[in-house]
Scaffold this motif. Structure first.
Motif, short mmCIF file in Angstrom:
data_model
loop_
_atom_site.label_atom_id
_atom_site.label_comp_id
_atom_site.label_asym_id
_atom_site.label_seq_id
_atom_site.Cartn_x
_atom_site.Cartn_y
_atom_site.Cartn_z
N ILE A 30 -5.32 -3.04 -4.89
CA ILE A 30 -5.28 -2.14 -3.75
C ILE A 30 -6.62 -1.95 -3.27
CG2 ILE A 30 -4.53 0.11 -2.97
CD1 ILE A 30 -2.18 -1.74 -3.01
N SER A 31 -7.50 -1.42 -4.26
CA SER A 31 -8.72 -1.18 -3.80
C SER A 31 -9.60 -2.38 -3.13
CB SER A 31 -9.76 -0.35 -4.97
OG SER A 31 -10.06 -1.20 -5.70
N ILE B 204 -15.19 -3.76 14.80
CA ILE B 204 -15.31 -2.78 15.52
C ILE B 204 -16.85 -2.78 15.90
CG2 ILE B 204 -15.48 -0.29 15.68
CD1 ILE B 204 -13.22 -0.40 13.40
N TYR C 121 -7.71 0.85 11.36
CA TYR C 121 -7.49 0.14 10.14
C TYR C 121 -8.74 0.33 9.15
CZ TYR C 121 -3.05 -1.94 11.54
OH TYR C 121 -1.56 -1.98 11.84
N MET C 122 -9.82 0.31 9.45
CA MET C 122 -11.11 0.66 8.80
C MET C 122 -10.87 1.66 8.06
SD MET C 122 -15.00 0.64 10.01
CE MET C 122 -14.86 2.20 10.39
N SER D 198 -10.58 2.11 15.30
CA SER D 198 -11.22 2.12 13.86
C SER D 198 -10.18 2.67 12.80
CB SER D 198 -12.30 3.11 13.78
OG SER D 198 -11.83 4.43 14.38
N GLY E 250 -8.29 -2.71 0.22
CA GLY E 250 -8.95 -1.54 1.14
C GLY E 250 -10.14 -1.99 1.24
N ILE F 278 -9.86 -4.89 4.02
CA ILE F 278 -9.66 -4.51 5.27
C ILE F 278 -10.79 -3.55 6.13
CG2 ILE F 278 -8.12 -2.89 6.68
CD1 ILE F 278 -5.92 -3.44 4.65
N ALA F 279 -11.40 -2.74 5.25
CA ALA F 279 -12.40 -1.98 5.84
C ALA F 279 -13.65 -2.85 6.25
CB ALA F 279 -12.90 -1.13 4.83
N LEU G 215 -7.69 3.59 1.39
CA LEU G 215 -7.23 2.77 0.06
C LEU G 215 -8.16 2.99 -1.12
CD1 LEU G 215 -5.33 -0.29 1.58
CD2 LEU G 215 -4.16 1.86 0.68
N ILE G 216 -9.46 2.65 -0.76
CA ILE G 216 -10.25 2.76 -1.79
C ILE G 216 -10.37 4.05 -2.51
CG2 ILE G 216 -12.86 2.06 -2.43
CD1 ILE G 216 -13.11 0.51 -0.04
N ALA H 56 0.87 -1.17 0.03
CA ALA H 56 -0.05 0.15 0.02
C ALA H 56 0.81 1.48 0.00
CB ALA H 56 -1.03 0.17 1.14
N PHE I 75 -8.02 3.28 7.33
CA PHE I 75 -7.02 2.93 6.21
C PHE I 75 -7.49 2.30 5.13
CE2 PHE I 75 -3.55 0.02 5.00
CZ PHE I 75 -2.69 0.98 4.50
N GLY I 76 -8.47 1.04 5.38
CA GLY I 76 -9.02 0.38 4.24
C GLY I 76 -9.88 1.32 3.28
N LEU I 77 -10.68 2.40 3.81
CA LEU I 77 -11.53 3.34 3.11
C LEU I 77 -10.52 4.05 2.45
CD1 LEU I 77 -14.36 3.67 5.90
CD2 LEU I 77 -14.59 2.29 3.72
N GLU J 90 -12.77 -4.85 9.22
CA GLU J 90 -12.44 -4.13 10.66
C GLU J 90 -13.86 -3.62 11.20
OE1 GLU J 90 -9.75 -3.21 12.55
OE2 GLU J 90 -9.15 -5.12 11.69
#
Lengths: 366, 312
Positions: free
Chosen positions: B115-116, B130, A324-325, A322, B119, B122-123, A331-332, A289, A327-329, B126
């Protein structure tokens, strides 16, 4: 105008500004450029001492965070050789990072199974050499594969390294290896590198980042670098033009792995212990990433990417749960609005523009 | 070695059970890869969401267990399966809309899709960690374990039969759907050549969404079977299973539906035999080493890539 279009328009303006700045920068006299770089470098070294109010991390030790950032920078620079320059997708890069860290642990720690107790400084070259060998071992049989197959095989390799560490009593098994010595050096009878102060580690790390940037830059501008570029753009064409693609791909793997191993050796020297838990696949993903977010193929870009990936989650530890969440968003969103990365490689940018032209062409013809 | 020989048939039956679940998940990877030539990294989360939907349904409906009749159990399982499929299907469509479609519009480089998708993976994972729980969550297992037959001295349980049978039914259904129906023809057309298919009047975006949906449905079915076999789920349950399933897809030849089945079963068996030989803690290593070895000698997998070709 939709939000997306507006964002793209803003982005276009930003791209123009960046390329304008690049031109301005390259036209400055050599002496001025050098002086500016020197000032920036000094400021970077002073960062943990100055502790600038907004940049500093309120919830964790700033120097430690900065050190982590430098290890990520090293790893991202190494991975950039593989992914950004040679265009080989590697999802198991953490494997090399682990090989580097474990080499130091094995050869330096008195509590490891071989317990040679070499000093840290001796272990670093060993770590680099062993990671390089690991890179060649992985690359040898697998580099004939292309694209996604290579990605999944490297992902498997990363897991094999981690699981081997978990399952080998000789490697400390799940508990890992402790009491790894720190880097050497003493000042007024006090060791420079201790557990109390992370600043010297950061300085060492930063220095290594500079060294690696210089090395990688030279390689990139050499015959090897040009071969990588050719392979990235079109492997078949490169092979036909007489580039021994397999050989250079193997070199990309080995050099990338060596830098990863160096990063791992730094990590082990600071941390004082290694365990398999430090090397999950998620770390590979974070390294990748960093490269892609920053701009694959661009040294400055991947450093910015590494800073973003390693620093931002620490800075916003308030959102610990939150992060990592988010972070994931992120990345998108990055992929959608900035597919070429924050600071793209110039050649890549041109490629992307070409693709767009192609697309328009298709529409016109249709 | 002795352990392997003594328990050969038991290892075979458990390996096939595990392999059937791999194969169902692998279908999702193979479908998307066959059509888009991209790894759907978020497919592991599609599976995970399905397992949560199955858990919620069973928790809500199967609270008073014990003396449930066979018919009731089947009804509940079907209901939970449908819920899991809905959950997984929606997640798969969500991934396509959020992480793939906008990038396709922009003609992004291939690496960026990866990558997306990472992402999104992971999102989603997570977000479940959470907002729901980070703990291992128990799922009620409706089927009482019972030995249905003894084969070569190894006992085969009812759940194993159910898993293998259900997977094969689903896979045959999918295979026939792709081969025989109008929509399936669309999928094959887009897999062969996106632009030409679009010129022939195939709605490309709809076909791609359908592909994701089909993969999601299979993952939902796999999720229910998994929860029934192991009685648990977790927000990161998809991760290792996803890697394994992808490995299975690559083993069989990615993009090839029958390859996914074969790859899943081979992987399940190889893992079991391998861990009997070298110790069960090396199970995952065996799987990855097998992958590397097979790809060295047969770089496109056992059956080769071919969703678009006549064979699929």
């Amino acid at each position: 105008m939709s939000t997306g279009e507006r964002l793209q328009a803003i982005d276009l303006r930003r791209v123009r500004a960046v390329s304008g700045m690049r031109r301005w920068w390259s036209r400055l006299p050599r002496g001025t450029r050098f002086a500016v770089l020197a000032v920036v470098a000094v400021l970077l070294y002073l960062l943990p001492v100055l502790n600038p109010p907004i940049i500093t991390t309120p919830d964790s030790d700033f120097a430690t965070v900065l050190f982590t950032v430098t290890t990520y920078c090293l790893a991202a620079l190494g991975l950039n050789v593989v992914v950004g320059m040679a265009g080989l997708l590697d999802l198991g890069y953490v494997g090399f990072y682990a090989v580097g860290a474990y080499s130091v642990a094995m050869f330096a720690s008195p509590s490891s199974s071989i317990a040679t107790k070499y000093p840290w400084l001796v272990c670093v070259p060993i770590a680099i050499a062993l990671s390089m060998i690991a890179g060649a071992i992985l690359g040898g049989p697998t580099l004939r594969l292309r694209g996604d197959y290579l990605a999944i095989v490297t992902l498997g390799f990363g897991e094999i390294v981690r699981l081997s560490a978990v399952n080998s009593p000789g490697l400390g098994a799940a508990a890992g290896i402790t009491s790894i010595p720190h880097p050497p050096g003493a000042l007024n009878g006090q060791p420079i590198f201790s557990v109390l102060d992370a600043k010297p580690y950061y300085w060492l790390g930063l220095t290594l980042v500079f060294v690696v940037v210089a090395l990688v830059r030279n390689i990139e501008n050499s015959r090897v670098g040009r071969s990588w570029l050719a392979i990235r753009e079109d492997e078949d064409a490169a092979e036909l033009m007489g580039v021994p693609t397999f050989k250079f791909k193997l070199w990309a793997f080995a050099i990338g792995a060596a830098v990863g191993g160096l990063s791992g050796a730094m990590f082990a020297g600071k941390q004082g212990f290694v365990s398999p838990d430090s090397f999950p696949v998620l770390t590979s993903v974070l390294f990748l990433a960093a490269v892609v977010v920053g701009g694959a193929g661009n040294r400055l870009g991947v450093i910015v990417g590494a800073i973003a990936v390693a620093y931002l989650p620490e800075r916003f530890r308030g959102f610990q749960n939150s992060r990592y969440m988010i972070f994931g968003l992120a990345l998108i969103l990055m992929s959608i609005f900035r597919p070429q990365g924050l600071i793209p490689n110039r050649r890549r940018e041109v490629e992307l523009a070409d693709r767009k032209l192609d697309e328009v062409g298709v529409e016109v013809n249709a | 070695m002795k352990f392997l020989i003594d328990n050969f048939w038991t290892l075979t039956s458990t390996g096939l059970t595990q392999g059937a679940i791999y194969a169902l998940i692998a279908l999702g990877y193979t479908l998307v890869y066959g059509v888009l030539q991209l790894i759907n990294f978020a497919h592991s989360e599609v599976f995970m969401v399905g397992s949560f939907f199955a858990m919620w349904t069973l928790n809500a409906l199967a609270s008073h267990e014990g003396h449930a009749g066979a018919l009731l159990i089947i009804g509940l399982l079907v209901l939970a399966g449908i819920a899991a499929m809905i959950g997984s299907g929606i997640t798969a469509l969500f991934v396509e809309f959020i992480a793939y479609r906008p990038l396709r519009r922009r003609n992004a480089p291939r690496l960026v899709f990866l990558i997306s998708a990472i992402g999104a993976s992971i999102a989603i994972s997570e977000a479940f960690g959470i907002f729901i729980s980070r703990n291992i969550l128990p799922v009620p297992q409706l089927v009482q374990p019972k030995v249905v037959l003894t084969l070569f001295g190894s006992q085969i349980y009812n759940m194993q039969v159910i898993i293998v049978a259900a997977s094969i039914v689903m896979m045959v259904g999918l295979d026939q759907f792709i081969r025989r129906t109008r929509l399936g023809r669309g999928v094959r057309a887009v897999a062969q050549d996106q632009d030409t298919a679009a010129l022939m009047g195939v709605n490309k975006d709809r076909v791609i969404a359908l592909t994701f949906l089909l993969g999601g449905l299979m993952a939902g079915g796999a999720a229910l079977l998994y929860t029934q076999q192991f009685g648990l789920t977790r927000f990161n349950v998809g991760f290792l299973l996803g890697i394994k399933a992808f490995t299975a897809a690559v083993l069989g030849g990615i993009g090839n539906l029958r390859g996914a089945l074969l790859g899943g079963l081979v992987l399940g068996l190889a893992e079991n035999y391998g861990s009997a030989l070298v110790g069960s803690q090396w199970r995952d290593v065996v799987a990855f080493v097998l992958l590397i070895v097979i790809l060295m000698f047969r770089p496109t997998g056992i059956l080769g890539e071919s969703l678009g070709k006549a064979r699929a």
